[in-house]
Design a protein around this motif. Structure first.
Motif, PDB file in Angstrom:
ATOM      1  N   UNK A 339       0.846  -1.197   0.000  1.00 54.38           N
ATOM      2  CA  UNK A 339       0.000   0.000   0.000  1.00 54.38           C
ATOM      3  C   UNK A 339       0.879   1.244   0.000  1.00 54.38           C
ATOM      4  N   UNK A 340       1.959   1.186   0.744  1.00 53.93           N
ATOM      5  CA  UNK A 340       2.853   2.348   0.838  1.00 53.93           C
ATOM      6  C   UNK A 340       3.505   2.648  -0.521  1.00 53.93           C
ATOM      7  N   UNK A 341       4.081   1.622  -1.118  1.00 57.53           N
ATOM      8  CA  UNK A 341       4.773   1.815  -2.398  1.00 57.53           C
ATOM      9  C   UNK A 341       3.830   2.336  -3.492  1.00 57.53           C
ATOM     10  N   UNK A 342       2.593   1.876  -3.443  1.00 58.90           N
ATOM     11  CA  UNK A 342       1.657   2.296  -4.494  1.00 58.90           C
ATOM     12  C   UNK A 342       0.987   3.634  -4.222  1.00 58.90           C
ATOM     13  N   UNK A 343       1.153   4.167  -3.019  1.00 56.73           N
ATOM     14  CA  UNK A 343       0.508   5.454  -2.742  1.00 56.73           C
ATOM     15  C   UNK A 343       1.509   6.588  -2.521  1.00 56.73           C
ATOM     16  N   UNK A 344       2.799   6.276  -2.460  1.00 57.71           N
ATOM     17  CA  UNK A 344       3.797   7.351  -2.364  1.00 57.71           C
ATOM     18  C   UNK A 344       4.058   7.901  -3.765  1.00 57.71           C
ATOM     19  N   UNK A 345       4.540   9.143  -3.858  1.00 64.49           N
ATOM     20  CA  UNK A 345       4.750   9.708  -5.194  1.00 64.49           C
ATOM     21  C   UNK A 345       5.884   9.019  -5.954  1.00 64.49           C
ATOM     22  N   UNK A 346       5.639   8.680  -7.209  1.00 63.15           N
ATOM     23  CA  UNK A 346       6.653   8.025  -8.043  1.00 63.15           C
ATOM     24  C   UNK A 346       6.100   6.744  -8.632  1.00 63.15           C
ATOM     25  N   UNK A 347       6.803   6.218  -9.628  1.00 62.61           N
ATOM     26  CA  UNK A 347       6.367   4.979 -10.268  1.00 62.61           C
ATOM     27  C   UNK A 347       6.726   3.787  -9.383  1.00 62.61           C
ATOM     28  N   UNK A 446      -1.377 -11.329  -3.101  1.00 57.48           N
ATOM     29  CA  UNK A 446      -1.477 -11.153  -4.553  1.00 57.48           C
ATOM     30  C   UNK A 446      -2.696 -10.297  -4.936  1.00 57.48           C
ATOM     31  N   UNK A 447      -3.847 -10.678  -4.388  1.00 51.82           N
ATOM     32  CA  UNK A 447      -5.055  -9.929  -4.782  1.00 51.82           C
ATOM     33  C   UNK A 447      -5.087  -8.530  -4.189  1.00 51.82           C
ATOM     34  N   UNK A 448      -4.357  -8.327  -3.103  1.00 50.04           N
ATOM     35  CA  UNK A 448      -4.242  -6.980  -2.553  1.00 50.04           C
ATOM     36  C   UNK A 448      -3.436  -6.095  -3.514  1.00 50.04           C
ATOM     37  N   UNK A 449      -2.358  -6.646  -4.052  1.00 46.93           N
ATOM     38  CA  UNK A 449      -1.588  -5.920  -5.075  1.00 46.93           C
ATOM     39  C   UNK A 449      -2.479  -5.608  -6.278  1.00 46.93           C
ATOM     40  N   UNK A 450      -3.246  -6.618  -6.673  1.00 42.94           N
ATOM     41  CA  UNK A 450      -4.108  -6.421  -7.837  1.00 42.94           C
ATOM     42  C   UNK A 450      -5.065  -5.237  -7.606  1.00 42.94           C
ATOM     43  N   UNK A 451      -5.627  -5.165  -6.406  1.00 45.48           N
ATOM     44  CA  UNK A 451      -6.556  -4.064  -6.101  1.00 45.48           C
ATOM     45  C   UNK A 451      -5.833  -2.722  -6.116  1.00 45.48           C
ATOM     46  N   UNK A 452      -4.641  -2.688  -5.515  1.00 38.53           N
ATOM     47  CA  UNK A 452      -3.887  -1.430  -5.485  1.00 38.53           C
ATOM     48  C   UNK A 452      -3.576  -0.932  -6.899  1.00 38.53           C
ATOM     49  N   UNK A 454      -5.127  -1.632  -9.654  1.00 36.63           N
ATOM     50  CA  UNK A 454      -6.370  -1.209 -10.281  1.00 36.63           C
ATOM     51  C   UNK A 454      -6.769   0.195  -9.789  1.00 36.63           C
ATOM     52  N   UNK A 455      -6.639   0.401  -8.488  1.00 37.42           N
ATOM     53  CA  UNK A 455      -6.966   1.722  -7.924  1.00 37.42           C
ATOM     54  C   UNK A 455      -6.094   2.809  -8.534  1.00 37.42           C
ATOM     55  N   UNK A 456      -4.804   2.479  -8.662  1.00 35.85           N
ATOM     56  CA  UNK A 456      -3.872   3.460  -9.198  1.00 35.85           C
ATOM     57  C   UNK A 456      -4.228   3.807 -10.649  1.00 35.85           C
ATOM     58  N   UNK A 457      -4.736   2.805 -11.368  1.00 31.23           N
ATOM     59  CA  UNK A 457      -5.126   3.049 -12.765  1.00 31.23           C
ATOM     60  C   UNK A 457      -6.328   3.963 -12.849  1.00 31.23           C
ATOM     61  N   UNK A 458      -7.229   3.820 -11.865  1.00 30.53           N
ATOM     62  CA  UNK A 458      -8.476   4.566 -11.975  1.00 30.53           C
ATOM     63  C   UNK A 458      -8.481   5.897 -11.256  1.00 30.53           C
ATOM     64  N   UNK A 459      -7.433   6.171 -10.504  1.00 31.03           N
ATOM     65  CA  UNK A 459      -7.440   7.391  -9.708  1.00 31.03           C
ATOM     66  C   UNK A 459      -6.139   8.167  -9.891  1.00 31.03           C
ATOM     67  N   UNK A 460      -6.224   9.230 -10.669  1.00 32.07           N
ATOM     68  CA  UNK A 460      -5.019  10.011 -10.961  1.00 32.07           C
ATOM     69  C   UNK A 460      -4.375  10.585  -9.708  1.00 32.07           C
ATOM     70  N   UNK A 461      -5.182  10.715  -8.661  1.00 31.50           N
ATOM     71  CA  UNK A 461      -4.633  11.276  -7.428  1.00 31.50           C
ATOM     72  C   UNK A 461      -3.479  10.420  -6.917  1.00 31.50           C
TER      73      UNK A 461
END
Ligand code: GLC
Length: 539
Positions: A339-347, A446-452, A454-461
């Motif tokens: 969750x941290x890696x996918x919500x901090x700024x950067x790729x 695995x499915x938690x990563x999948x959700x993250x 997906x969220x990142x794809x749908x939310x530019x924020x």
């Protein structure tokens, strides 16, 4: 900030030799990667980064290249490579390759020519110096050896190597050499790859002043030397600007100010970078320092350049072991770090196996290890007379083999990685931790990563949002917002093995989007369980 596909992407790193073995020789290979592409695609990632598979004597697992146009036999052949990029593109993903141009193998024909005599036309393609007072030109160390100089008896000079003796550094001052490298880059880009991960790219320029270092163990003198930005600008002008590709530089020893010089969009050098402030400073997590680093990089690059987020790769011990809890809270902790890696700024970068919460490993003897960095260090320290057991213990946590054990596909023999004997032992915990089990459990890492993803794809924020750390002085809770246009997200992470409390003052209108615990908030929403992670949308 300009929108770009590589800013919005999630990258999955494949260390092919440990991914999947399609022919039973004990090494993963390119056809093995093809067989597992659906697994990777299902996760939702956009880009695959492949570690080097060029022809190589393989002293440093492919980072010692003897032919930039050939494929290592263990990996497969050019037909397998062509098929692989085709299959990746077919699935709507992109692929980036490792570019290793700071050094070659000592078996590369260029080096063999270069070392053949002082007046060979390729002498100047590498870095040769006369002895000083009958010994090495100075006291500099290399990454993998006590000196960065190796004596060549036949021609009476030393050559320079930032890594192992078998990895002589190229001389980027030579324009002919540079053109040869650009030609090679075009060859792979014209084959259709989508970019490069550039190995230790800020080491290309060397320090001219060869005086002794005050502290030779601080090897930052190997990097960021005058001339480096000219080379990268030239590489951009000659090659990169002609393709829509992604470049990520491996850039050790930089602060955000220096890092910006490599990725500032107006400077036309690289797209993004891996800096090593976290990896180099923290054998284990130091939450306060981690937060400082995140803030300083965010502020330092803001609106100008793009960061990358990673906590492990083929050189760095698996994140749940090093920065999380790989025991009682392994699953929660693996999800929190994700969750941290996918919500901090950067790729964000995912290293194979991270998505099932794979852990570091502990083998019994140095003979079970393969990592040249670890083995050279072991031999150097033991030769000084230190107790071998003590040396062994001291280098275990950061051994690169922690992350190089085979991907754990199933609970069957050799974790389903190979039908033969794997080149490095499988982590004994594969019966419990494996991809098959993860795919069958809807609550898996695995499915938690999948959700993250997906969220990142749908939310530019999540991609373009500004970042603000709300609790810079809290050792356990990491709480920050991302905001973009009129959307704000609140991320609340409890890194501790104990419960922690967070009062949601000012965030009354919140909606929970994702969490790693099944929670009934009639209990008490202010209490966070050990390694609990939550993502909220604020209205
Ligand atoms: C980079 C690679 C590492 C390799 C070294 C020398 O740090 O990631 O695996 O050993 O460069 O090429």
């Amino acid at each position: 900030m300009n929108k770009k596909w590589w800013k919005e992407a999630v990258v999955y790193q494949i260390y092919w030799r440990s991914f999947f073995d399609s022919d039973g020789d004990g090494y993963g290979d390119l056809r093995g990667v093809i067989k597992k592409l659906d697994y990777v695609k299902k996760l939702g990632v956009d880009v695959i980064w492949l570690n080097p598979f060029y022809q190589s004597p393989d002293r440093d697992n492919g980072y010692d290249i003897s032919d930039y146009y050939g494929i290592m036999e263990k990996a497969g052949d050019m037909a397998a490579f062509d098929e692989l990029i085709h299959e990746i593109h077919q699935r709507g993903m992109k692929v980036i390759m490792d570019l290793v141009v700071n050094h070659t193998s000592d078996q590369h024909p260029w080096f063999m020519e270069s070392r053949s005599s002082q007046n060979n036309s390729k002498r100047d393609w590498y870095i040769w110096k006369d002895p000083k007072d009958g010994r090495e030109p100075n006291n500099w160390r290399s990454y993998f050896a006590p000196s960065c100089w190796e004596w060549d008896k036949a021609t009476g000079q030393y050559y320079y190597h930032s890594f192992a003796v078998e990895q002589p550094d190229l001389n980027w001052e030579n324009p002919e050499l540079r053109q040869e490298i650009y030609k090679m880059m075009r060859f792979w880009l014209d084959k259709g790859i989508d970019g490069f991960r550039m190995d230790v790219i800020n080491l290309l320029a060397k320090k001219e002043d060869l005086s002794d270092a005050e502290n030779p163990y601080n090897i930052s003198y190997l990097a960021n030397n005058p001339g480096i930005h000219d080379y990268l600008k030239e590489m951009h002008r000659e090659v990169l600007q002609h393709y829509d590709v992604m470049t990520v530089g491996e850039i050790p020893f930089v602060s955000p100010e220096e890092g910006l010089l490599y990725v500032d969009e107006s400077r036309n050098e690289l797209n993004t970078l891996f800096h090593f402030q976290v990896a180099d400073e923290m054998p284990v997590l130091d939450m306060l320092r981690f937060k400082e680093i995140q803030t300083s990089w965010h502020e330092g690059l803001k609106q100008k350049g793009w960061n990358s987020q990673f906590l492990n790769n083929h050189d760095h011990t698996r994140q749940v072991t090093r920065y999380g809890n790989d025991g009682q809270y392994r699953i929660q902790s693996a999800k929190l770090l994700a969750a941290m890696i996918h919500t901090l700024p950067g790729t964000p970068y995912i290293y194979q196996g991270e998505e099932i919460g794979m852990t570091g490993v502990r083998f019994d003897s140095i003979n079970d290890y393969n990592d040249i960095a670890m083995k050279n260090k072991y031999n150097e320290e033991v030769a000084k007379g230190r107790d071998p057991e003590e040396v062994f213990e001291s280098i275990l946590l950061l051994s690169r083999d922690n992350s190089r054990t085979p991907m754990q596909w199933s609970s069957s023999s050799q974790a389903g990685f190979t039908a033969g004997e794997p080149w490095i032992k499988v982590n004994p915990n594969f019966k419990e931790i494996n991809a098959k089990a993860a795919l069958e459990d809807s609550d898996s890492v695995y499915y938690f990563y999948q959700k993250l993803i997906e969220l990142r794809k749908q939310n530019e924020v999540m991609v373009y949002g500004d970042y603000k750390d709300l609790l810079p002085d809290d050792e356990h809770l990491y709480v920050y917002t991302r905001s973009y246009n009129d959307v704000t997200w609140l991320i609340v992470l409890n890194h501790d093995d104990e419960q922690q409390r967070f009062t949601f003052n000012g965030f009354n209108n919140r909606k929970l989007i994702l969490t790693n615990y099944k929670r009934d908030f009639e209990e008490n929403e202010e209490v966070l369980h050990p390694h609990e992670a939550r993502i909220y949308k604020i209205n």
